[in-house]
Design an enzyme around this catalytic site. Structure first.
Site, mmCIF file in Angstrom:
data_model
loop_
_atom_site.group_PDB
_atom_site.id
_atom_site.type_symbol
_atom_site.label_atom_id
_atom_site.label_comp_id
_atom_site.label_asym_id
_atom_site.label_seq_id
_atom_site.Cartn_x
_atom_site.Cartn_y
_atom_site.Cartn_z
ATOM 1 C CG ASN A 114 -1.831 1.157 1.280
ATOM 2 O OD1 ASN A 114 -1.753 2.055 0.433
ATOM 3 N ND2 ASN A 114 -2.719 1.164 2.259
ATOM 4 C CB SER A 140 -5.469 13.099 -14.960
ATOM 5 O OG SER A 140 -6.691 13.197 -15.663
ATOM 6 C CE1 TYR A 185 -7.702 10.457 -10.470
ATOM 7 C CE2 TYR A 185 -8.358 11.993 -12.185
ATOM 8 C CZ TYR A 185 -7.710 10.842 -11.796
ATOM 9 O OH TYR A 185 -7.049 10.073 -12.729
ATOM 10 C CB ALA A 228 -6.828 18.768 -5.291
ATOM 11 C CB ILE A 241 -7.136 5.512 -20.490
ATOM 12 C CG1 ILE A 241 -6.199 6.721 -20.608
ATOM 13 C CG2 ILE A 241 -6.507 4.241 -21.070
ATOM 14 C CD1 ILE A 241 -5.839 7.138 -22.017
#
Ligand code: NAI
Length: 245
Positions: free
Chosen positions: A61, A140, A153, A155, A186
Site C-alpha cells: 500500500n 491526468s 482528484y 487537486a 482511457i
C-alpha cells in the site's frame, strides 16, 4: 526492441488497467519488473499470466511509508538498485463540492499524492546514491483543465504536475529525470463509472475521435523511462488524442 534491458523497474498499481499493460510492455522491453499493488488477487493473476518472466509482485500500500520502505529495502537487497519508478497507482472518489465527504477528499489525497511522495522519497534516495534514475508520475488531463465532480482528484493530479517540477529541479543534478504523463480518458475500469453519454461527448471532442487505450499510456511510460528521453525533465506529456491543447 529491448529499450529497458536489465533495468530494475517498480510499477505501482500495476495489477490492473494502465499499470497492468505497462507491466507487459516493460517485460517486453527487457526490464526486471516489480509490481506493487494493494490488490493481491489481481497480483496473483498477473504472476500466473507472466510465469517464467522477470516479474515480481508485492502487496504494497503506497500510502503506508513503512511498507514502502520495507519493500524498497527488499529490492535493494535482491537487485542492488532501482533504475525506474512508475508512480501509476491512483484512485477516484467522485462527488460534487457540495456532496464530497471528508473521507472521499482524504482517501484520494492519500493515494494520489502521499503515495506518490512516499515512493519517490524512498526510491530516489537509492537513485541519488547511484547517480541515475527515471521517475514517471501519472497525472491526468483533468489536472490541466479541471473536471466537474472531481475536486479531490483534480487537486491531486494538478499537484502531481507541481511535484514533478519540484523533483525535476531537486534531482536533475543527481542524474535523475522526473516527468509526468497526463492521460486523456482511457478505457479502463476507472472510466467505466462515467455515464455513456459523457463518454460519447468526450470522444466527439477528441480530435482523434476515440478514447485512449492503456497501451497508449504504457508506451509513454516506456519512452520517458528510456535513454531516448534522457534530456526530457520536468515535463508533463499529454497523451489524450488532442483533447486538451
Ligand atoms: P485502475 O483503477 O484500473 O488501476 C489502478 C491500480 O492501482 C489498481 O490495481 C489498484 O488496486 C491500485 N492501487 C490503488 N490504490 C493503491 C495503493 N494505495 N497502493 C498500491 N496500489 C494501489 O486505474 P487506471 O485507469 O489504470 O489508472 C492508472 C493511473 O492513471 C492512475 O493514477 C489514474 O489516476 C491515471 N489516469 C487514468 C485515466 C483513465 O482514464 N483511466 C485518465 C487519467 C489518468
Amino acid at each position: 526492441m529491448e529499450r529497458l534491458k536489465d533495468k530494475v523497474a517498480v510499477i505501482t498499481g500495476g495489477a490492473n488497467g494502465i499499470g497492468k499493460i505497462t507491466v507487459d510492455k516493460f517485460l517486453d522491453e527487457g526490464a526486471q519488473v516489480i509490481c506493487w499493488d494493494i490488490n493481491a488477487d489481481a497480483g496473483k493473476k498477473l504472476l500466473a499470466e507472466n510465469e517464467g518472466k522477470a516479474l515480481k509482485f508485492e502487496k504494497v500500500n503506497t500510502v503506508n511509508k513503512a511498507e514502502v520502505d520495507q519493500a524498497v529495502n527488499d529490492i535493494i537487497t535482491t537487485y542492488g538498485r532501482i533504475d525506474i519508478l512508475i508512480n501509476n497507482a491512483g484512485i477516484t472518489r467522485d462527488a460534487t463540492l457540495k456532496k464530497m465527504t471528508p473521507d472521499q477528499w482524504q482517501s484520494v489525497l492519500d493515494v494520489n499524492l502521499t503515495g506518490v511522495f512516499n515512493c519517490t522519497q524512498s526510491i530516489s534516495a537509492h537513485m541519488v546514491e547511484k547517480g541515475s534514475g527515471k521517475i514517471v508520475n501519472a497525472s491526468s488531463v483533468v489536472g490541466l483543465y479541471g473536471n466537474f465532480g472531481q475536486s479531490n482528484y483534480v487537486a491531486t493530479k494538478s499537484g502531481v504536475i507541481g511535484l514533478t517540477k519540484v523533483w525535476a529541479r531537486e534531482l536533475g543534478r543527481k542524474g535523475i529525470n522526473v516527468n509526468a504523463v497526463a492521460p486523456g480518458f482511457i478505457a479502463t475500469e476507472m472510466v467505466e463509472t462515467i455515464p455513456k453519454k459523457v463518454i460519447a461527448d468526450l470522444e466527439s471532442k477528441t480530435p482523434l475521435g476515440r478514447l485512449g487505450k492503456p497501451e497508449d499510456i504504457a508506451n509513454a511510460y516506456v519512452f520517458l523511462s528510456s535513454e531516448e528521453a534522457s534530456f526530457i525533465n520536468g515535463t508533463t506529456l499529454s497523451v489524450d488524442g488532442g483533447l486538451v491543447m
